[in-house]
Design an enzyme around this catalytic site. Sequence first.
Site, short mmCIF file in Angstrom:
data_model
loop_
_atom_site.label_atom_id
_atom_site.label_comp_id
_atom_site.label_asym_id
_atom_site.label_seq_id
_atom_site.Cartn_x
_atom_site.Cartn_y
_atom_site.Cartn_z
N LYS A 115 0.80 -1.12 -0.28
CA LYS A 115 0.10 0.01 0.01
C LYS A 115 0.99 1.25 0.00
CE LYS A 115 -3.69 -2.02 2.57
NZ LYS A 115 -4.78 -2.84 1.52
N GLU A 199 -3.34 6.41 8.69
CA GLU A 199 -4.34 6.98 7.81
C GLU A 199 -5.48 7.58 8.64
OE1 GLU A 199 -6.50 4.56 4.99
OE2 GLU A 199 -4.59 4.84 3.47
N HIS A 234 -14.04 -5.70 7.85
CA HIS A 234 -13.59 -4.97 6.71
C HIS A 234 -13.67 -5.68 5.47
CE1 HIS A 234 -12.44 -2.08 9.41
NE2 HIS A 234 -11.49 -2.71 10.38
N ARG A 291 -5.80 -8.13 -9.90
CA ARG A 291 -6.15 -9.26 -10.32
C ARG A 291 -7.75 -9.13 -10.47
NH1 ARG A 291 -9.35 -9.91 -5.72
NH2 ARG A 291 -8.39 -8.85 -3.56
#
Length: 489
Positions: A115, A199, A234, A291
């Site tokens: 990330k 974040e 999540h 993907r």
Amino acid sequence: MKKILIANRGEIALRVMRTARKMGIRTVAVYSEADRDALHVRYADEAVLIGPAPSSASYLSIDKVIKAAKLTGADGIHPGYGFLSENAEFARAVERAGITFIGPNAHSIELMGSKLAAKEAVKDYNIPMVPGVDEAIIDVDKAKRIAKEIGFPILIKASAGGGGKGMRIVEDAASFEPQMDRAVSEAISAFGDGSVFIEKYIGSPRHIEIQILADMHGNVLYLFERECSIQRRHQKVVEEAPSAIVTPEIRKRMGAAAVRVAQACDYVGAGTVEFLMDQDKNFYFLEMNTRLQVEHPVTEMITGLDLVEQQIRVARGEVLSFFQEDLKITGHALELRIYAEDPLNDFLPSVGTLDTYVTPSGEGIRLDDSYEEGMTIPIYYDPMIAKLVTYGSNREEAIQRMREAIDAYHIKGAQTTLPFGKFVCDHEAFISGNFDTHFIKNYYSKEHILEQQGTEMAVAAKAGLRFFLEERDRLRVNNRIPSSWKNNR
Ligand code: ADP
Ligand code: ADP
Ligand code: MG
């Protein structure tokens, strides 16, 4: 490409094989000892046993998969999702063996698999990002200072995270350090990489992602959005396309941003750029999945495209046969992931043998599954049984078809997310389109399902009683009909 090996199992292996067969391409399945009787093995033209049940010794073994491809003379490998699909080393090994990897190049996989590297790569492409730090945290005091600036709560995320794992919410400065320590040790044990970053925690976000498709000749298109905000842990459970809140203007901006993300990593093939959207409809780049996505069918339903066919064409070096202007959204599609999980027990896995397995079919229903009655769900893999997809000319119709399809789906032997799907379709927040990723936390409790089941049982009992009474009267009447009349019918 004349023969492809599918380095996966379950519904996605079958789904890829169906398209390959449609295109006149032969298929090779690989399977573990737990999957000897699996449908993907039966459906394939050839099948190779690659090892014992645990994925690490079978579906995750690069050597064994490549050996199977060489043995059968496969000239392409499709990785599906999960397993080796986002493993750059695998993509490289496939190409080294002289076989075409049906997916992006190893470099894009590597870049977007982290990330942090992804944030770095898209920095110069004018992509809106969630406020936070864009490098691995080394200096905890500095990170804490930045967290205070951003404002709590914040989210600590593992750079190598995936599948909804490796995230921790920090509510205040006092709990920053202990949460940080936990996040790092979890990231090391789960992903072998302790890099974490922070974040801003978006309070009431929606997860909206853009499907993109790119060829080797520089053409990159977006195939609109999927809304994936109904999540547990999540992870997505219900998805739809298009999103109920994305306007044509936002769609265009998100699409263009997703295309730029793809360009930032020289992307080739089908991919997904995930965004979070806040209450003011600002969107922020989350990550890119390099993907085919689990929920790709909803995009296929509204665009009329077969994404696996497109992946194969692109991998063969073909130029995309349409332009952005040719693409349009027709109708609405919903997907319910039917997991062998108990919605009455925190969605914990509930695998077993499918004593009853009766599936719905009919207009506007697509079912991607890999089970038959009597089969046992292996404990070794993801407990997803099926993806139930419904399509309608508008959102209401798609939701109504989903309700009916859920009612016609009968599974005994494992608890599933089917009743949860019904709960979602009947909930005012979902119907009105006014929901976020906290839908379960905000609205769901197992009492709703128990109540629903109680009502259904009462209705069934009443219907049964009425049927019995009617039948009894009819039987009596029939008995009184003269036999000569009966014979004349
Ligand atoms: P999608 O991102 O396609 O919506 P998921 O997030 O559920 O779907 O992930 C797709 C599949 O990959 C699932 O089977 C999930 O268990 C698996 N998966 C994704 N990331 C990881 C990971 N980092 N480690 C293990 N499994 C993963
Ligand atoms: P993964 O690789 O596990 O899929 P993502 O970054 O895609 O990780 O996030 C998965 C989910 O976690 C999102 O769909 C969302 O529900 C939640 N999430 C991630 N980042 C944030 C954030 N900054 N604020 C609020 N929720 C978040
Ligand atoms: Mg994600």
